[in-house]
Design a protein around this motif. Sequence first.
Motif, PDB file in Angstrom:
ATOM      1  N   LEU A 100       0.792  -1.222   0.068  1.00 38.90           N
ATOM      2  CA  LEU A 100      -0.034  -0.085  -0.086  1.00 38.90           C
ATOM      3  C   LEU A 100       0.867   1.148   0.216  1.00 38.90           C
ATOM      4  CD1 LEU A 100      -2.881  -0.839   2.576  1.00 38.90           C
ATOM      5  CD2 LEU A 100      -3.033  -0.598   0.024  1.00 38.90           C
ATOM      6  N   PHE A 101       2.052   1.353   0.646  1.00 37.13           N
ATOM      7  CA  PHE A 101       2.796   2.347   0.790  1.00 37.13           C
ATOM      8  C   PHE A 101       3.164   2.686  -0.727  1.00 37.13           C
ATOM      9  CE2 PHE A 101       3.192   2.327   5.568  1.00 37.13           C
ATOM     10  CZ  PHE A 101       3.145   3.733   5.774  1.00 37.13           C
ATOM     11  N   ILE A 102       3.626   1.526  -1.337  1.00 39.79           N
ATOM     12  CA  ILE A 102       4.489   1.697  -2.808  1.00 39.79           C
ATOM     13  C   ILE A 102       3.270   2.432  -3.625  1.00 39.79           C
ATOM     14  CG2 ILE A 102       5.287   0.463  -4.500  1.00 39.79           C
ATOM     15  CD1 ILE A 102       6.596  -1.410  -2.710  1.00 39.79           C
ATOM     16  N   LEU A 103       2.118   1.834  -3.447  1.00 41.26           N
ATOM     17  CA  LEU A 103       1.115   2.308  -4.294  1.00 41.26           C
ATOM     18  C   LEU A 103       0.760   3.829  -4.121  1.00 41.26           C
ATOM     19  CD1 LEU A 103      -1.502  -0.843  -4.577  1.00 41.26           C
ATOM     20  CD2 LEU A 103       0.087   0.116  -6.329  1.00 41.26           C
ATOM     21  N   PHE A 104       0.497   4.208  -2.670  1.00 42.32           N
ATOM     22  CA  PHE A 104       0.257   5.534  -2.258  1.00 42.32           C
ATOM     23  C   PHE A 104       1.389   6.574  -2.604  1.00 42.32           C
ATOM     24  CE2 PHE A 104       0.482   8.820   1.073  1.00 42.32           C
ATOM     25  CZ  PHE A 104      -0.661   9.199   1.100  1.00 42.32           C
ATOM     26  N   SER A 105       2.669   6.085  -2.470  1.00 45.23           N
ATOM     27  CA  SER A 105       3.798   7.114  -2.682  1.00 45.23           C
ATOM     28  C   SER A 105       3.883   7.302  -4.182  1.00 45.23           C
ATOM     29  CB  SER A 105       5.016   6.573  -1.976  1.00 45.23           C
ATOM     30  OG  SER A 105       4.965   6.263  -0.715  1.00 45.23           O
ATOM     31  N   SER A 106       3.585   6.277  -4.992  1.00 45.97           N
ATOM     32  CA  SER A 106       3.799   6.219  -6.279  1.00 45.97           C
ATOM     33  C   SER A 106       2.659   7.378  -6.968  1.00 45.97           C
ATOM     34  CB  SER A 106       3.452   4.834  -6.933  1.00 45.97           C
ATOM     35  OG  SER A 106       4.481   4.027  -6.652  1.00 45.97           O
ATOM     36  N   GLY A 107       1.500   7.285  -6.204  1.00 45.53           N
ATOM     37  CA  GLY A 107       0.338   8.297  -6.443  1.00 45.53           C
ATOM     38  C   GLY A 107       0.899   9.902  -6.260  1.00 45.53           C
ATOM     39  N   VAL A 108       1.400   9.987  -5.072  1.00 41.73           N
ATOM     40  CA  VAL A 108       1.773  11.194  -4.421  1.00 41.73           C
ATOM     41  C   VAL A 108       3.047  11.852  -5.601  1.00 41.73           C
ATOM     42  CG1 VAL A 108       3.120  12.395  -2.739  1.00 41.73           C
ATOM     43  CG2 VAL A 108       1.392  10.736  -2.134  1.00 41.73           C
ATOM     44  N   ILE A 109       3.881  11.011  -6.116  1.00 45.41           N
ATOM     45  CA  ILE A 109       4.838  11.465  -7.062  1.00 45.41           C
ATOM     46  C   ILE A 109       4.222  11.886  -8.402  1.00 45.41           C
ATOM     47  CG2 ILE A 109       6.617  10.613  -8.412  1.00 45.41           C
ATOM     48  CD1 ILE A 109       7.501   8.867  -6.349  1.00 45.41           C
ATOM     49  N   LEU A 110       3.211  11.108  -8.631  1.00 44.60           N
ATOM     50  CA  LEU A 110       2.411  11.279  -9.975  1.00 44.60           C
ATOM     51  C   LEU A 110       1.893  12.788  -9.707  1.00 44.60           C
ATOM     52  CD1 LEU A 110       0.707   8.086 -11.123  1.00 44.60           C
ATOM     53  CD2 LEU A 110       2.377   9.209 -12.152  1.00 44.60           C
ATOM     54  N   MET A 111       1.151  12.876  -8.821  1.00 38.95           N
ATOM     55  CA  MET A 111       0.277  14.076  -8.313  1.00 38.95           C
ATOM     56  C   MET A 111       1.262  15.249  -7.901  1.00 38.95           C
ATOM     57  SD  MET A 111      -2.970  14.698  -5.869  1.00 38.95           S
ATOM     58  CE  MET A 111      -1.985  14.967  -4.238  1.00 38.95           C
ATOM     59  N   GLN A 112       2.339  15.212  -7.473  1.00 44.22           N
ATOM     60  CA  GLN A 112       3.414  16.292  -6.939  1.00 44.22           C
ATOM     61  C   GLN A 112       3.855  16.836  -8.246  1.00 44.22           C
ATOM     62  OE1 GLN A 112       4.504  18.254  -3.700  1.00 44.22           O
ATOM     63  NE2 GLN A 112       4.220  19.222  -5.623  1.00 44.22           N
ATOM     64  N   THR A 113       4.589  15.690  -9.103  1.00 37.33           N
ATOM     65  CA  THR A 113       5.205  16.130 -10.636  1.00 37.33           C
ATOM     66  C   THR A 113       4.222  16.937 -11.342  1.00 37.33           C
ATOM     67  OG1 THR A 113       6.398  14.272 -10.333  1.00 37.33           O
ATOM     68  CG2 THR A 113       6.399  15.311 -12.398  1.00 37.33           C
ATOM     69  N   SER A 114       2.907  16.586 -11.257  1.00 40.68           N
ATOM     70  CA  SER A 114       1.755  17.150 -12.237  1.00 40.68           C
ATOM     71  C   SER A 114       1.572  18.463 -11.604  1.00 40.68           C
ATOM     72  CB  SER A 114       0.694  16.463 -12.234  1.00 40.68           C
ATOM     73  OG  SER A 114      -0.411  16.973 -12.647  1.00 40.68           O
ATOM     74  N   ASP A 115       1.637  18.845 -10.266  1.00 38.97           N
ATOM     75  CA  ASP A 115       1.227  20.067  -9.537  1.00 38.97           C
ATOM     76  C   ASP A 115       2.555  21.117 -10.007  1.00 38.97           C
ATOM     77  OD1 ASP A 115      -1.033  19.539  -8.479  1.00 38.97           O
ATOM     78  OD2 ASP A 115      -0.210  19.176  -6.253  1.00 38.97           O
ATOM     79  N   ILE A 116       3.673  20.570 -10.313  1.00 36.59           N
ATOM     80  CA  ILE A 116       4.885  21.516 -10.424  1.00 36.59           C
ATOM     81  C   ILE A 116       4.567  21.915 -11.934  1.00 36.59           C
ATOM     82  CG2 ILE A 116       7.223  21.503 -10.666  1.00 36.59           C
ATOM     83  CD1 ILE A 116       7.617  19.476  -8.302  1.00 36.59           C
ATOM     84  N   ILE A 117       4.414  20.971 -12.865  1.00 32.87           N
ATOM     85  CA  ILE A 117       4.472  21.349 -14.183  1.00 32.87           C
ATOM     86  C   ILE A 117       3.312  22.025 -14.593  1.00 32.87           C
ATOM     87  CG2 ILE A 117       5.947  19.621 -14.820  1.00 32.87           C
ATOM     88  CD1 ILE A 117       3.589  18.111 -15.981  1.00 32.87           C
ATOM     89  N   ARG A 118       2.419  21.954 -13.791  1.00 38.18           N
ATOM     90  CA  ARG A 118       1.106  22.822 -14.180  1.00 38.18           C
ATOM     91  C   ARG A 118       0.882  24.155 -13.395  1.00 38.18           C
ATOM     92  NH1 ARG A 118      -2.248  19.911 -17.375  1.00 38.18           N
ATOM     93  NH2 ARG A 118      -4.174  20.881 -16.738  1.00 38.18           N
ATOM     94  N   GLY A 119       1.991  24.502 -12.507  1.00 33.57           N
ATOM     95  CA  GLY A 119       1.963  25.646 -11.826  1.00 33.57           C
ATOM     96  C   GLY A 119       1.157  25.627 -10.587  1.00 33.57           C
ATOM     97  N   GLY A 120       0.793  24.558 -10.122  1.00 33.56           N
ATOM     98  CA  GLY A 120       0.011  24.512  -8.600  1.00 33.56           C
ATOM     99  C   GLY A 120       0.839  24.442  -7.618  1.00 33.56           C
ATOM    100  N   GLU A 121       2.038  23.855  -7.806  1.00 30.49           N
ATOM    101  CA  GLU A 121       3.030  23.973  -6.630  1.00 30.49           C
ATOM    102  C   GLU A 121       4.429  24.967  -7.023  1.00 30.49           C
ATOM    103  OE1 GLU A 121       4.411  24.077  -3.572  1.00 30.49           O
ATOM    104  OE2 GLU A 121       3.691  22.049  -3.272  1.00 30.49           O
ATOM    105  N   LYS A 122       4.278  26.043  -6.200  1.00 35.80           N
ATOM    106  CA  LYS A 122       5.339  26.805  -6.696  1.00 35.80           C
ATOM    107  C   LYS A 122       6.443  27.138  -5.526  1.00 35.80           C
ATOM    108  CE  LYS A 122       1.890  29.964  -8.728  1.00 35.80           C
ATOM    109  NZ  LYS A 122       2.242  29.659 -10.002  1.00 35.80           N
TER     110      LYS A 122
END
Length: 220
Positions: A167-189
């Motif tokens: 579960l940790f692997i799946l959860f952390s993988s999802g976090v990496i996807l979402m965090q990277t997406s937030d950065i390139i889409r300007g959501g995380e500054k």
Amino acid sequence: MQYNSVSSASQSSVLETNKVLRNTYMLLAMTLGFSAAVAGVSMALGLPHPGLIITLVGFYGLLFLVHKTANSSAGLLSVFAFTGFLGYTLGPILNMVIGAGGGDLIVTALGGTAIIFFALSGYVLTTKKDMSFLNGMLFAGFWVILIAVIANIFLQLPALSLGLSALFILFSSGVILMQTSDIIRGGEKNYILATVTLYVSLYNIFISLLNLLTAFSNDD
């Protein structure tokens, strides 16, 4: 005139996003290297694991400090203190695995963690997909994991421990996807907060992979 203003704003936004992404990956590489160095020192000195309580207090206390100082120069010191502490907690774990003859498992877990990170990050960077739809699932997953962790403290079931690692692997993988997406889409500054999020995800994936590999190796 209006078109030029919009174009200029768009270019400025892209440059800012690229800067956040570049700074995040640069700081992530530095913190991973620092964490590995601290883990090496911890292993060489044979330092004991701080235990669950101290680990939790140190983890959440330093994480709170990172968030409080993320918008100042002190944030960088907080990040290195946080990742250094987690590196220290890794030392005794790695010594235990090596002592059991599992040095090759550590290399495999490191390789697996790197492959997962580069594959997930590369996918988002290439497709530019919006991963915000994962937010709800990750929120639900967090509570499932939290309840399972608390339950396993009392039950100490090997099967539950392995399930938690998966579960940790799946959860952390999802976090990496979402965090990277937030950065390139300007959501995380804030690159400091982005770095910590990615670091914790990588830490969890590595520990979870190592736990799974060790368990399956012992079964053999």
